[in-house]
Write an enzyme that holds these catalytic residues in place. Structure first.
Site, PDB file in Angstrom:
ATOM      1  N   HIS A  70       0.837  -1.190   0.000  1.00 37.12           N
ATOM      2  CA  HIS A  70       0.000   0.000   0.000  1.00 37.12           C
ATOM      3  C   HIS A  70       0.879   1.250   0.000  1.00 37.12           C
ATOM      4  CE1 HIS A  70      -2.868  -2.726   2.548  1.00 37.12           C
ATOM      5  NE2 HIS A  70      -2.842  -3.094   1.271  1.00 37.12           N
ATOM      6  N   TYR A 133       3.623   2.052  13.437  1.00 36.92           N
ATOM      7  CA  TYR A 133       4.041   3.121  12.531  1.00 36.92           C
ATOM      8  C   TYR A 133       3.362   4.446  12.873  1.00 36.92           C
ATOM      9  CZ  TYR A 133      -0.143   1.408  10.003  1.00 36.92           C
ATOM     10  OH  TYR A 133      -1.405   0.984   9.658  1.00 36.92           O
TER      11      TYR A 133
END
Length: 470
Positions: A70, A133
């Site tokens: 992605h 993240y």
């Protein structure tokens, strides 16, 4: 096993902007500790100050859990809280490196800075792996995304666990091959004042590229309450403020003073807030009018401002506001000449009609052609020159307005002696209405801009080219 004892260090990869970072992890019999993101230390080590706003954690039960590829329109700081992964990154940005692949293993002692538009994927190598993240924008359904099939033959990622044996979602298995991927374009550039002299010159530099937008008066109200949501500002990388209130004499009237402060300070303040909150580089065009013109030598960027009139005061105030934006270029210029009505066109018209004009001879400076101003802005942005203030004018010897007028007469085949010198005081003696004070010395020092590797044309040569253009 987590790799303990590393020193904080940043390494580049084959994908531009994709950085691998060794993180110090401190462990003992109780476990371990690390600073997953420490802004001061990491920026000092060479990482960009990317401004994270959200922290996400993906927990994975089984070995072989595979997610991605992605690409999103924001930057991402990737690390592992526990366990180990095989990470794969594919550049899905438009450009020469589209399709470039980088892979590596990550444990808690390694982090990756993933730039906007680079596809991110991983496969767990240990059970109970937590992948974490930070991102510098919030998810939005209106954002631009891109996806690549995990099994794409062109990328040819060597997954440690074959995809046939891995845990993969049906959605990820259905993503397109590289030949069918829509690349993510660069962050947008917004030019305010797109129909003005500088705006038209910037069109010559950037053209009608899809990521460049030009606004004209009325298209974007900087004083509107909803400015912060008027656009998806995180999609923009640069705003060039080429719009301003420039009627220096009208600015001395009550109505003009209000308009000048509203456009040159209040509007600029709103723009500065948008740029600061969204990590946008703000390019702001300023003026020699921030100085009083009393200095005997050229003005440097570091000289204190001493504006004489309302227009100069508003430009100086606007500069001070823009200087608070972390990413900013303030371009100070003078005697700007471009498309439309200007001093050079007026003198050429008078010459053709046989008029002998009275022209001010005690104001000195250098002409600045919008072509040079636009290319200087492009250079600063493309070279990623240090942020700050830059003087940008034509090069060469300083001249008076009367000297310029004589050059125009000569270059258009007319008698330069027809131009008659007059002082500023004499010129405005019979003028009705408020007259703004002018700086007598408008010469700006060009050493800082030339030190970045860009030099303007000599003003006289540029004038000759301008007058000979069809």
């Amino acid at each position: 096993m987590t790799d303990f004892g590393k020193v904080l260090a940043v390494s580049t990869t084959s994908i531009p902007g994709l950085l691998v970072v060794d993180l110090p992890v401190h462990g003992d019999s109780r476990g371990w500790f690390k600073e997953n993101w420490q802004r001061e230390k990491m920026v000092a080590a060479g990482l960009p100050d990317f401004g994270p706003v959200q922290n996400n954690v993906s927990f994975n039960d089984a070995v072989g859990t595979t997610r991605g590829i992605h690409a999103e329109p924001w930057d991402k700081w990737v690390s592992v809280a526990t366990g180990k992964i095989f990470g794969a990154w594919v550049d899905l940005r438009a450009g020469d490196t589209f399709g470039m692949v980088f892979t590596t293993e990550i444990d808690p002692s390694t982090a990756i800075l993933v730039p906007r538009g680079v596809g991110n994927a991983y496969q767990t190598l240990e059970a109970d792996t937590a992948y974490t993240y930070l991102v510098n924008d919030h998810w939005s359904p209106d954002a631009e995304y891109s996806f690549l099939n995990l099994a794409d033959e062109t990328a040819a990622i060597a997954w440690p666990i074959p995809l046939t044996d891995a845990e993969v979602s049906a959605k990820d298995l259905a993503h397109p091959r590289l030949a069918e991927v829509t690349p993510i374009g660069p962050r947008k550039i917004l030019v305010l004042g797109g129909a003005g002299q500088l705006g038209l010159a910037l069109r010559d530099v950037w053209g009608e590229a899809g990521h460049v937008e030009y606004t004209t008066r009325g298209m974007l109200d900087l004083r509107a309450d909803d400015l912060s949501t008027a656009r998806r500002w995180r999609d923009y990388g640069v705003i060039v403020n080429a719009a301003a209130y420039t009627a220096v004499d009208l600015a001395e009237t009550p109505e003009g003073r209000e308009e000048a402060w509203a456009a040159n300070v209040s509007g600029v303040s709103a723009l500065a807030r948008v740029a600061t909150e969204n990590g946008i580089t703000l390019v702001h065009v300023s003026s020699d009018y921030v100085f009083d013109g009393a200095k005997a030598t050229p003005y440097a960027e570091s000289d204190p401002v001493r504006p004489l009139g309302v227009y100069g005061q508003t430009k100086a105030a606007g500069d001070a506001v823009v200087a608070t934006v972390p990413r900013h270029y303030i371009i100070r210029t003078s005697w700007v000449i471009g498309e439309g009505r200007n001093f050079v066109r007026t003198m050429a018209s008078l010459a053709e009609r046989g008029v002998a004009p009275r022209v001010v001879s005690d104001q000195i400076g250098r002409l600045t052609f919008t072509q040079d101003l636009a290319t200087a802005i492009h250079h600063l942005l493309s070279s990623e020159a240090p942020y700050g203030i830059y003087n940008v004018t034509g090069a060469g010897e300083a001249q008076s307005w009367a000297d310029v007028a004589r050059a125009v007469y000569r270059l258009t085949g007319h008698d330069p002696d027809a131009v008659r010198d007059v002082s500023t005081a004499e010129y405005f003696a019979d003028q009705a209405g408020p007259i703004a004070p002018r700086p007598l010395n408008s010469v700006l020092d060009l050493h800082r801009i030339t030190s970045t590797g860009w030099s303007p044309r000599e003003a006289g040569t540029a004038l000759e080219s301008y007058l000979s253009a069809p």
